[in-house]
Design a protein around this motif. Structure first.
Motif, PDB file in Angstrom:
ATOM      1  N   ASP A  69      46.408  35.976  51.907  1.00 43.95           N
ATOM      2  CA  ASP A  69      47.130  36.713  50.870  1.00 43.95           C
ATOM      3  C   ASP A  69      46.288  37.011  49.633  1.00 43.95           C
ATOM      4  OD1 ASP A  69      49.500  36.721  52.387  1.00 43.95           O
ATOM      5  OD2 ASP A  69      49.996  34.702  51.681  1.00 43.95           O
ATOM      6  N   SER A  70      44.987  36.897  49.752  1.00 43.56           N
ATOM      7  CA  SER A  70      44.105  37.207  48.630  1.00 43.56           C
ATOM      8  C   SER A  70      43.063  38.236  49.067  1.00 43.56           C
ATOM      9  CB  SER A  70      43.382  35.948  48.136  1.00 43.56           C
ATOM     10  OG  SER A  70      44.292  34.989  47.658  1.00 43.56           O
ATOM     11  N   GLN A  71      42.620  39.031  48.099  1.00 36.84           N
ATOM     12  CA  GLN A  71      41.502  39.929  48.347  1.00 36.84           C
ATOM     13  C   GLN A  71      40.292  39.412  47.581  1.00 36.84           C
ATOM     14  OE1 GLN A  71      41.144  43.913  46.524  1.00 36.84           O
ATOM     15  NE2 GLN A  71      40.757  44.699  48.601  1.00 36.84           N
ATOM     16  N   THR A  78      43.617  37.962  38.935  1.00 37.23           N
ATOM     17  CA  THR A  78      42.235  37.909  39.412  1.00 37.23           C
ATOM     18  C   THR A  78      41.475  36.751  38.776  1.00 37.23           C
ATOM     19  OG1 THR A  78      42.171  40.299  39.779  1.00 37.23           O
ATOM     20  CG2 THR A  78      40.047  39.162  39.604  1.00 37.23           C
ATOM     21  N   SER A 133      34.036  43.488  50.541  1.00 39.17           N
ATOM     22  CA  SER A 133      35.334  42.881  50.256  1.00 39.17           C
ATOM     23  C   SER A 133      35.938  42.355  51.543  1.00 39.17           C
ATOM     24  CB  SER A 133      36.277  43.895  49.594  1.00 39.17           C
ATOM     25  OG  SER A 133      36.488  44.995  50.451  1.00 39.17           O
ATOM     26  N   LYS A 151      38.499  37.007  43.112  1.00 39.98           N
ATOM     27  CA  LYS A 151      39.612  36.714  44.005  1.00 39.98           C
ATOM     28  C   LYS A 151      40.898  37.212  43.348  1.00 39.98           C
ATOM     29  CE  LYS A 151      42.266  32.831  45.917  1.00 39.98           C
ATOM     30  NZ  LYS A 151      42.403  31.346  45.944  1.00 39.98           N
ATOM     31  N   THR A 152      41.581  38.128  44.028  1.00 43.64           N
ATOM     32  CA  THR A 152      42.820  38.693  43.497  1.00 43.64           C
ATOM     33  C   THR A 152      43.982  38.284  44.379  1.00 43.64           C
ATOM     34  OG1 THR A 152      41.655  40.599  42.582  1.00 43.64           O
ATOM     35  CG2 THR A 152      44.031  40.806  42.855  1.00 43.64           C
ATOM     36  N   GLN A 153      44.990  37.672  43.750  1.00 42.85           N
ATOM     37  CA  GLN A 153      46.193  37.228  44.459  1.00 42.85           C
ATOM     38  C   GLN A 153      47.389  37.463  43.560  1.00 42.85           C
ATOM     39  OE1 GLN A 153      46.643  32.975  45.232  1.00 42.85           O
ATOM     40  NE2 GLN A 153      47.382  33.439  47.298  1.00 42.85           N
ATOM     41  N   ASP A 162      39.839  40.273  53.053  1.00 41.66           N
ATOM     42  CA  ASP A 162      41.170  39.716  52.811  1.00 41.66           C
ATOM     43  C   ASP A 162      41.289  38.373  53.512  1.00 41.66           C
ATOM     44  OD1 ASP A 162      42.061  41.957  51.356  1.00 41.66           O
ATOM     45  OD2 ASP A 162      42.499  43.018  53.225  1.00 41.66           O
TER      46      ASP A 162
END
Length: 249
Positions: free
Chosen positions: A161-163, A193, A156, A187-189, A158
Motif C-alpha cells: 500500500d505504499s509507493q 510522504t 519507482s 515512501k508515500t502512503q 509499489d
C-alpha cells in the motif's frame, strides 16, 4: 544520518530498491567468465552480498556459495533466502575464510565501499590470499574521471500500500581518493510522504589506477559492463567489469 544508517534502517526495503536489477543475468554471466578464464572450481564467495540474491543464483548454478557483509540485518535476510549457504559478518577489506575459494565476486559497484586506497589494497590482498590457484575475482567499477555528477538513476515501485521512489547518483569532486554515492528514498502512503537521504563515502579510482593496484596479484582483463555479451572494454566507457585471474606471487 550516518553512512550505513539508511541501509540498516531500511534493510527490509533493499530488495525493492534493487528490483530492477537482473541478478540472474549477472550471476550467469560471471559463471560463464569463470568457466572461460578461471579454474572452473565451485567454491564461491560474494563480497558485500547484501540480502543474498546473487548467492541464491550461484547456488542454483551448482556452486558452494557463501557471502559476507558488514550489515547484520542484510545478512539476516540473506540467511532466510539461502539457508544452505554460509554467511559471515565481516569487512571485505580484511576478511578471513577457512577454505580456499575458486571464485570471488563483488557486484553492484560494492568494491568502492573500501574506505580509501589503502583499504582497497587490503581488499585486493585479502581476495588474492583467499583464492585457489587460477581462481577468479570479478567485480564492476566506475572510473572517477567519467562520473557525471548530474546523472541520476531513478525508479519507482509499489509495496504494501505504499509507493516508493528511489534515486541514486555518483559524485566526484575532481580531486582526491574518495567519491560519494548519493541515495534518496521517498515512501508515500495514504498521501503522506517520508523521505530518506544518505551519502555513502566510497573510494574513487580511475581504471588505470585500479589496474595498477591489481597487477601484482592478478592477470586482469576488462570487459564492457554488459552482462548479455562478453565484449572487451572500449577504452572509453566509465563503467566496466574487471575479471582477474589469480597469479602466484
Amino acid at each position: 544520518m550516518s553512512t550505513n544508517a539508511l541501509y540498516t534502517d531500511l534493510s527490509g526495503y533493499y530488495d525493492l530498491m534493487c528490483c530492477d536489477i537482473n541478478y540472474q543475468q549477472q550471476s550467469n554471466s560471471v559463471a560463464r567468465l569463470h568457466q572461460i578464464l578461471g579454474n572452473s572450481g565451485k567454491q564461491h564467495l560474494d563480497l558485500a552480498c547484501g540480502t543474498g540474491p546473487h548467492v541464491r543464483h550461484f547456488i542454483d548454478l551448482g556452486f558452494h556459495s557463501s557471502g559476507l557483509d558488514i550489515n547484520q540485518p542484510m545478512l539476516d535476510i540473506a540467511m532466510r533466502r539461502c539457508p544452505e549457504a554460509q554467511f559471515s559478518l565481516q569487512n571485505m577489506t580484511e576478511f578471513y575464510v577457512e577454505q580456499k575459494l575458486d571464485l570471488i565476486t563483488c557486484f553492484l559497484y560494492s568494491i568502492h565501499y573500501s574506505q580509501g586506497i589503502e583499504a582497497l589494497k587490503a581488499c585486493i590482498a585479502s581476495v588474492h590470499n583467499a583464492l585457489n590457484a587460477g581462481g577468479l575475482f570479478c567485480f564492476n567499477s566506475v572510473d572517477k574521471h567519467k562520473i557525471n555528477n548530474k546523472a541520476l538513476v531513478r525508479h519507482s515501485a509499489d509495496f504494501e500500500d505504499s509507493q516508493f521512489v528511489f534515486e541514486s547518483g555518483w559524485h566526484y569532486s575532481g580531486v582526491g581518493e574518495m567519491q560519494a554515492l548519493n541515495l534518496s528514498i521517498a515512501k508515500t502512503q495514504f498521501n503522506a510522504t517520508q523521505q530518506w537521504q544518505d551519502s555513502h563515502s566510497m573510494v574513487a579510482t580511475s581504471f588505470t589506477e585500479l589496474q595498477a593496484l591489481l597487477a601484482p596479484y592478478f592477470d586482469v582483463q576488462i570487459f564492457e559492463h554488459d552482462y548479455d555479451r562478453i565484449i572487451p572494454w572500449d577504452l572509453a566507457s566509465g563503467n566496466a567489469l574487471f575479471v582477474c585471474t589469480k597469479r602466484e606471487r
